[in-house]
Design a protein around this motif. Structure first.
Motif, PDB file in Angstrom:
ATOM      1  N   ILE A  22       4.977   1.886   1.318  1.00  8.72           N
ATOM      2  CA  ILE A  22       6.556   2.233   1.039  1.00  8.72           C
ATOM      3  C   ILE A  22       6.312   2.912   1.474  1.00  8.72           C
ATOM      4  O   ILE A  22       7.493   3.118   1.001  1.00  8.72           O
ATOM      5  CB  ILE A  22       5.178   2.770  -0.857  1.00  8.72           C
ATOM      6  CG1 ILE A  22       5.245   1.107  -1.777  1.00  8.72           C
ATOM      7  CG2 ILE A  22       7.096   3.493  -1.600  1.00  8.72           C
ATOM      8  CD1 ILE A  22       4.551   1.726  -3.136  1.00  8.72           C
ATOM      9  N   ALA A  23       5.511   4.510   2.287  1.00  4.18           N
ATOM     10  CA  ALA A  23       5.971   5.408   2.482  1.00  4.18           C
ATOM     11  C   ALA A  23       7.026   4.873   4.138  1.00  4.18           C
ATOM     12  O   ALA A  23       7.769   5.385   3.751  1.00  4.18           O
ATOM     13  CB  ALA A  23       4.958   6.526   2.855  1.00  4.18           C
ATOM     14  N   THR A  69       1.282  -1.055  -0.310  1.00  2.06           N
ATOM     15  CA  THR A  69      -0.108  -0.188  -0.451  1.00  2.06           C
ATOM     16  C   THR A  69       0.778   1.029   0.101  1.00  2.06           C
ATOM     17  O   THR A  69       2.112   1.561   0.423  1.00  2.06           O
ATOM     18  CB  THR A  69      -0.884   0.178   1.650  1.00  2.06           C
ATOM     19  OG1 THR A  69       0.163  -0.138   2.471  1.00  2.06           O
ATOM     20  CG2 THR A  69      -1.922  -1.212   1.533  1.00  2.06           C
ATOM     21  N   PRO A  70       0.253   2.649  -0.537  1.00  2.42           N
ATOM     22  CA  PRO A  70       1.058   3.674  -0.258  1.00  2.42           C
ATOM     23  C   PRO A  70       1.731   3.997   1.052  1.00  2.42           C
ATOM     24  O   PRO A  70       2.772   4.007   1.536  1.00  2.42           O
ATOM     25  CB  PRO A  70       0.231   4.826  -1.264  1.00  2.42           C
ATOM     26  CG  PRO A  70      -0.460   3.869  -1.751  1.00  2.42           C
ATOM     27  CD  PRO A  70      -1.058   2.867  -0.791  1.00  2.42           C
ATOM     28  N   LYS A  71       0.605   3.565   1.988  1.00  3.45           N
ATOM     29  CA  LYS A  71       1.296   3.709   3.471  1.00  3.45           C
ATOM     30  C   LYS A  71       2.632   3.082   3.598  1.00  3.45           C
ATOM     31  O   LYS A  71       3.559   3.433   4.719  1.00  3.45           O
ATOM     32  CB  LYS A  71       0.239   3.523   4.719  1.00  3.45           C
ATOM     33  CG  LYS A  71       0.508   4.190   6.078  1.00  3.45           C
ATOM     34  CD  LYS A  71      -0.458   3.140   6.546  1.00  3.45           C
ATOM     35  CE  LYS A  71      -0.050   4.133   8.401  1.00  3.45           C
ATOM     36  NZ  LYS A  71      -1.349   3.637   9.078  1.00  3.45           N
TER      37      LYS A  71
END
Length: 78
Positions: free
Chosen positions: A40-41, A36-38
């Protein structure tokens, strides 16, 4: 004539092999669980933090070594 038929058969077999490989690749990519983008961050932040800590540690060791070398050189009189 037999050679022409053989070449066509070989050509079809080669393209069939590529098509099979492509289908299998698509099938495998559908099984991948993408982050998810979270995630990845978070992973990016952790990577940058570890790289920064390693860089500071290497810099500190390098500076200490340079100071020790310079002190030994001055004590040797050269």
């Amino acid at each position: 004539m037999a050679e022409k038929a053989k070449k066509k058969k070989t050509k079809a077999k080669g393209s069939n092999r590529f098509a099979k490989w492509f289908r299998e690749m698509r099938s495998e990519l559908k099984k991948v669980v993408w982050p998810t983008p979270k995630q990845i961050a978070n992973n990016t932040f952790v990577s940058l933090a570890v790289m920064t800590a390693a860089a500071v540690l290497i810099w500190a060791i390098d500076q200490s070594g340079a100071q020790i070398f310079q002190a030994v050189r001055l004590l040797g009189g050269r």
